[in-house]
Design a protein around this motif. Structure first.
Motif, PDB file in Angstrom:
ATOM      1  N   ASP A  13       0.831  -1.199   0.000  1.00  0.00           N
ATOM      2  CA  ASP A  13       0.000   0.000   0.000  1.00  0.00           C
ATOM      3  C   ASP A  13       0.870   1.255   0.000  1.00  0.00           C
ATOM      4  OD1 ASP A  13      -2.270  -1.522   0.023  1.00  0.00           O
ATOM      5  OD2 ASP A  13      -2.711  -1.236   2.142  1.00  0.00           O
ATOM      6  N   GLY A  14       0.674   2.106  -0.988  1.00  0.00           N
ATOM      7  CA  GLY A  14       1.348   3.388  -1.025  1.00  0.00           C
ATOM      8  C   GLY A  14       2.806   3.354  -1.439  1.00  0.00           C
ATOM      9  N   LYS A  15       3.321   2.203  -1.874  1.00  0.00           N
ATOM     10  CA  LYS A  15       4.729   2.125  -2.267  1.00  0.00           C
ATOM     11  C   LYS A  15       4.841   1.580  -3.683  1.00  0.00           C
ATOM     12  CE  LYS A  15       6.614   1.482   2.327  1.00  0.00           C
ATOM     13  NZ  LYS A  15       7.497   0.673   3.184  1.00  0.00           N
ATOM     14  N   LEU A  16       5.722   2.189  -4.446  1.00  0.00           N
ATOM     15  CA  LEU A  16       5.952   1.773  -5.819  1.00  0.00           C
ATOM     16  C   LEU A  16       7.434   1.876  -6.114  1.00  0.00           C
ATOM     17  CD1 LEU A  16       4.815   1.011  -8.622  1.00  0.00           C
ATOM     18  CD2 LEU A  16       4.621   3.456  -9.081  1.00  0.00           C
ATOM     19  N   ASP A  27      18.497  14.175 -13.696  1.00  0.00           N
ATOM     20  CA  ASP A  27      17.393  14.600 -14.572  1.00  0.00           C
ATOM     21  C   ASP A  27      16.167  14.934 -13.728  1.00  0.00           C
ATOM     22  OD1 ASP A  27      18.977  14.074 -16.752  1.00  0.00           O
ATOM     23  OD2 ASP A  27      17.892  12.260 -17.381  1.00  0.00           O
ATOM     24  N   THR A  28      15.478  15.975 -14.110  1.00  0.00           N
ATOM     25  CA  THR A  28      14.220  16.329 -13.446  1.00  0.00           C
ATOM     26  C   THR A  28      13.081  15.731 -14.262  1.00  0.00           C
ATOM     27  OG1 THR A  28      15.179  18.384 -12.629  1.00  0.00           O
ATOM     28  CG2 THR A  28      12.776  18.227 -12.653  1.00  0.00           C
ATOM     29  N   ILE A  29      12.202  15.005 -13.597  1.00  0.00           N
ATOM     30  CA  ILE A  29      11.076  14.374 -14.291  1.00  0.00           C
ATOM     31  C   ILE A  29       9.778  14.729 -13.583  1.00  0.00           C
ATOM     32  CG2 ILE A  29      12.499  12.465 -15.138  1.00  0.00           C
ATOM     33  CD1 ILE A  29      11.186  10.722 -12.986  1.00  0.00           C
ATOM     34  N   GLU A  30       8.689  14.590 -14.296  1.00  0.00           N
ATOM     35  CA  GLU A  30       7.356  14.785 -13.726  1.00  0.00           C
ATOM     36  C   GLU A  30       6.682  13.430 -13.713  1.00  0.00           C
ATOM     37  OE1 GLU A  30       3.189  17.196 -14.632  1.00  0.00           O
ATOM     38  OE2 GLU A  30       4.865  17.367 -16.009  1.00  0.00           O
ATOM     39  N   ILE A  31       6.029  13.092 -12.608  1.00  0.00           N
ATOM     40  CA  ILE A  31       5.371  11.796 -12.476  1.00  0.00           C
ATOM     41  C   ILE A  31       3.874  12.013 -12.334  1.00  0.00           C
ATOM     42  CG2 ILE A  31       5.154   9.733 -11.052  1.00  0.00           C
ATOM     43  CD1 ILE A  31       8.075  10.233 -10.208  1.00  0.00           C
ATOM     44  N   ILE A  32       3.103  11.364 -13.200  1.00  0.00           N
ATOM     45  CA  ILE A  32       1.643  11.397 -13.141  1.00  0.00           C
ATOM     46  C   ILE A  32       1.171   9.955 -13.021  1.00  0.00           C
ATOM     47  CG2 ILE A  32      -0.472  11.981 -14.371  1.00  0.00           C
ATOM     48  CD1 ILE A  32       1.157  14.137 -15.844  1.00  0.00           C
ATOM     49  N   LEU A  33       0.395   9.658 -12.004  1.00  0.00           N
ATOM     50  CA  LEU A  33      -0.089   8.298 -11.794  1.00  0.00           C
ATOM     51  C   LEU A  33      -1.569   8.242 -12.131  1.00  0.00           C
ATOM     52  CD1 LEU A  33       1.653   7.610  -8.380  1.00  0.00           C
ATOM     53  CD2 LEU A  33       2.416   6.932 -10.646  1.00  0.00           C
ATOM     54  N   LEU A  34      -1.963   7.292 -12.958  1.00  0.00           N
ATOM     55  CA  LEU A  34      -3.354   7.088 -13.331  1.00  0.00           C
ATOM     56  C   LEU A  34      -3.744   5.666 -12.958  1.00  0.00           C
ATOM     57  CD1 LEU A  34      -3.191   8.636 -16.904  1.00  0.00           C
ATOM     58  CD2 LEU A  34      -4.046   9.726 -14.837  1.00  0.00           C
ATOM     59  N   GLU A  35      -4.785   5.541 -12.151  1.00  0.00           N
ATOM     60  CA  GLU A  35      -5.258   4.210 -11.779  1.00  0.00           C
ATOM     61  C   GLU A  35      -5.984   3.579 -12.957  1.00  0.00           C
ATOM     62  OE1 GLU A  35      -7.988   2.001  -8.378  1.00  0.00           O
ATOM     63  OE2 GLU A  35      -8.038   4.169  -8.563  1.00  0.00           O
ATOM     64  N   GLN A  36      -5.654   2.344 -13.273  1.00  0.00           N
ATOM     65  CA  GLN A  36      -6.297   1.629 -14.363  1.00  0.00           C
ATOM     66  C   GLN A  36      -7.489   0.854 -13.804  1.00  0.00           C
ATOM     67  OE1 GLN A  36      -5.280   1.794 -17.669  1.00  0.00           O
ATOM     68  NE2 GLN A  36      -4.075   3.443 -16.797  1.00  0.00           N
TER      69      GLN A  36
END
Length: 76
Positions: A13-16, A27-36
């Motif tokens: 739970d809550g860890k990826l 490197d700077t990245i942007e993270i967007i999480l979408l639940e399938q």
């Protein structure tokens, strides 16, 4: 901007944990999480679609026994 798509399943739970990403340290990245959405077994979904390929495509028939062309245009 480069985009990289990864599908992952949470093991806690809550860890990826993501590994093997094509980015370098710093490197700077942007993270967007979408639940399938949870789907049925893909083989069951494919079988149902093959058995009823038109299911849900027609809402209603106005006059199913109406001729395809006007009676006046028929040749006797």
């Amino acid at each position: 901007m480069n985009a990289h798509k990864v599908a992952a399943t949470l093991t806690e739970d809550g860890k990826l944990l993501l590994t093997g990403l094509p980015f370098q340290a710093g490197d700077t990245i942007e993270i967007i999480l979408l639940e399938q959405p949870k789907e049925r077994n893909s083989s069951q979904a494919n079988l149902a679609q093959l058995e009823h390929p038109l299911q849900g495509t027609v809402l209603r028939y106005e006059d199913p026994f109406e001729p395809a062309m006007p009676v006046e245009e028929w040749e006797i």
